[in-house]
Design a protein around this motif. Structure first.
Motif, PDB file in Angstrom:
ATOM      1  N   ARG A 196      -5.272  11.158  25.181  1.00 13.99           N
ATOM      2  CA  ARG A 196      -4.535  10.729  25.240  1.00 13.99           C
ATOM      3  C   ARG A 196      -3.499  10.416  25.994  1.00 13.99           C
ATOM      4  NH1 ARG A 196       0.978  13.528  27.150  1.00 13.99           N
ATOM      5  NH2 ARG A 196      -1.499  14.379  28.765  1.00 13.99           N
ATOM      6  N   TYR A 203      -8.322  15.305  21.681  1.00 11.23           N
ATOM      7  CA  TYR A 203      -6.726  14.874  22.208  1.00 11.23           C
ATOM      8  C   TYR A 203      -6.021  14.940  23.540  1.00 11.23           C
ATOM      9  CZ  TYR A 203      -1.848  13.941  21.957  1.00 11.23           C
ATOM     10  OH  TYR A 203      -0.317  13.779  22.280  1.00 11.23           O
ATOM     11  N   LEU A 250      -5.609   5.740  24.798  1.00 14.91           N
ATOM     12  CA  LEU A 250      -4.709   5.890  23.419  1.00 14.91           C
ATOM     13  C   LEU A 250      -3.184   4.470  24.058  1.00 14.91           C
ATOM     14  CD1 LEU A 250      -4.291   9.024  21.374  1.00 14.91           C
ATOM     15  CD2 LEU A 250      -5.434   7.174  20.771  1.00 14.91           C
ATOM     16  N   THR A 251      -3.454   4.504  24.970  1.00 14.67           N
ATOM     17  CA  THR A 251      -1.969   3.928  25.796  1.00 14.67           C
ATOM     18  C   THR A 251      -2.289   2.751  26.096  1.00 14.67           C
ATOM     19  OG1 THR A 251      -2.412   4.762  27.237  1.00 14.67           O
ATOM     20  CG2 THR A 251      -1.209   6.076  26.527  1.00 14.67           C
ATOM     21  N   SER A 290      -4.347   2.549  20.704  1.00 19.11           N
ATOM     22  CA  SER A 290      -4.239   3.806  19.614  1.00 19.11           C
ATOM     23  C   SER A 290      -3.887   3.088  18.140  1.00 19.11           C
ATOM     24  CB  SER A 290      -3.055   4.002  19.760  1.00 19.11           C
ATOM     25  OG  SER A 290      -2.225   4.465  18.224  1.00 19.11           O
ATOM     26  N   GLU A 299       1.987  19.962  20.091  1.00 19.53           N
ATOM     27  CA  GLU A 299       3.053  18.426  19.706  1.00 19.53           C
ATOM     28  C   GLU A 299       3.172  18.929  18.053  1.00 19.53           C
ATOM     29  OE1 GLU A 299       1.603  14.757  20.919  1.00 19.53           O
ATOM     30  OE2 GLU A 299       1.240  15.658  23.260  1.00 19.53           O
ATOM     31  N   TRP A 332      -5.843   8.845  15.061  1.00 21.15           N
ATOM     32  CA  TRP A 332      -6.699   8.234  16.650  1.00 21.15           C
ATOM     33  C   TRP A 332      -5.080   6.896  16.219  1.00 21.15           C
ATOM     34  CZ3 TRP A 332     -10.476   8.057  20.294  1.00 21.15           C
ATOM     35  CH2 TRP A 332     -11.071   7.194  20.789  1.00 21.15           C
ATOM     36  N   GLU A 371      -3.107  21.123  22.969  1.00 17.14           N
ATOM     37  CA  GLU A 371      -1.796  20.960  23.269  1.00 17.14           C
ATOM     38  C   GLU A 371      -1.904  19.986  22.089  1.00 17.14           C
ATOM     39  OE1 GLU A 371      -3.753  17.843  26.353  1.00 17.14           O
ATOM     40  OE2 GLU A 371      -1.346  16.749  25.570  1.00 17.14           O
ATOM     41  N   TYR A 372      -2.771  20.041  21.433  1.00 16.73           N
ATOM     42  CA  TYR A 372      -1.556  18.697  20.011  1.00 16.73           C
ATOM     43  C   TYR A 372      -1.683  19.417  19.162  1.00 16.73           C
ATOM     44  CZ  TYR A 372      -2.785  14.892  16.699  1.00 16.73           C
ATOM     45  OH  TYR A 372      -2.724  13.671  15.889  1.00 16.73           O
TER      46      TYR A 372
END
Lengths: 178, 187
Positions: free
Chosen positions: B142, B138, B146-147, B86, A67, A133, A63-64
């Motif tokens: 994700r 990730y 991170l949120t 993050s 992006e 990160w 996925e990374y």
């Protein structure tokens, strides 16, 4: 011309002049490339390109890398550019020198190459991991982000230094360096 | 504006611009002494303030130029939403690496250009491993860590409830004042 050459061969420029130059360069990146000046994305792209060469199927699924696409572009080329620029500058300054152990490190921990490289490798891993990160590095968050008045970027930059100062003090504690 | 979008849209030009920006950046970093391990670790040990002087000067100049260009419609803001998960956690992990390595992602490349092999074999290889490791985890982080703890606003003026130019004025006074204090105290 003689004056220009003299300026280019100076070993050091004033930090304020260097900083102003970096500020202008960052604005040029926003103007001409519509992007912040950052360095850590390049390492994702380079790692993705290596992955594509070794195991294209797995890398393509990740996925990374969908992006942050592993390709030769602005964000990748900044790193070879920095190597070339610093090389030119250090040759002009007369300070280019192949070395394994920086003098400050050697004076605190000795000149064993393996010890320095192992610690540098560990530091590099944390740096690469942490930069992704946090979504940026000292230039991407610290300079480009702060210029844009980004609250997140200023908080991130403060954390870079908080973490860095903490570890540097722990590392050098008792070495008589401070 | 037509010329600007043509430049931004050209893949070849952008590759060249990335390289050229890097060359100028690397040149400046070396002339500022920021490609030296001693300068960066010296900053983290609070005995050499070159790094802060360079960074603050860059922000002092860049903040005004960027916002003038933005006012004229030539540049866009890319400031993104941040979060504790993050920015703070990532920032502290980065900081630990920063302290151990003694270079950051840009200056590590600059150090390589000046002949520092610890920056190449340790720093740059480590960064590739670290970036690759983050790519692996990730999908797990994700939408979770991170949120976590999203910041309520994106920019400082929104946070302070002040106008953009007022905020810039306040920050410029603080940054210039800080540099003056550093200068006068002989650091």
């Amino acid at each position: 011309m003689v004056l220009l050459f003299e300026i280019l061969t100076l070993a050091r420029w004033s930090p304020y002049v260097v900083g102003a130059g970096i500020g202008i360069l960052t604005c040029l990146a926003f103007l001409l490339s519509d992007r912040p000046l950052g360095c850590s994305t390049a390492f994702v792209k380079a790692r993705g390109l290596i992955g594509k060469a070794i195991n294209p199927e797995k890398t393509g699924r990740m996925e990374y890398y969908r992006e942050i696409i592993p390709q030769v572009d602005w964000a990748l080329m900044i790193i070879p550019g920095i190597v070339i620029g610093a090389f030119l500058s250090s040759v002009l300054s007369g300070t280019f020198q192949v070395s394994w152990v920086p003098p400050l490190w050697a004076s605190a921990f000795g000149s064993n190459v393996v010890v320095r490289v192992v610690v540098a490798l560990l530091g590099g891993i944390l740096l690469g991991f942490g930069a992704r990160w946090a979504g940026g590095c000292t230039s991407g968050h610290g300079i480009s982000g702060s210029i844009q008045l980004s609250l997140g970027s200023m908080i991130t930059a403060a954390c870079f230094f908080a973490g860095g100062i903490g570890i540097a003090f722990l590392l050098f504690h008792g070495t008589g360096m401070w | 504006m037509g010329a600007l979008s043509a430049i931004r849209g050209s893949r070849v030009l952008q590759v060249l611009l990335g390289l050229l920006t890097g060359i100028c950046f690397g040149f400046l970093l070396q002339k500022g002494g920021l490609t030296d391990y001693g300068t960066i670790e010296g900053q983290l040990l609070l005995v050499d303030f070159t790094v802060l002087k360079v960074m603050l000067s860059a922000v002092i100049v860049g903040m005004i130029v960027f916002h003038l260009l933005k006012h004229l419609g030539y540049v866009n803001s890319h400031a993104a939403e941040g979060s504790l998960g993050s920015n703070v956690i990532g920032g502290l992990i980065f900081g630990a690496g920063f302290g151990l390595l003694g270079y950051c992602p840009g200056t590590v490349a600059g150090a390589v250009g000046t002949g520092a092999l610890d920056a190449l074999v340790g720093g740059m290889v480590g960064m590739l491993i670290g970036a690759g490791a983050f790519a692996e985890i990730y999908p797990e982080v994700r939408a979770t860590i991170l949120t976590r703890g999203k910041f309520p606003v994106v920019t400082v003026p929104e946070f302070l409830h002040t106008g953009v130019w007022t905020t810039i004025l306040i920050l410029e006074v603080c940054m210039i004042g800080f540099l003056l204090v550093l200068g006068y105290s002989g650091l």
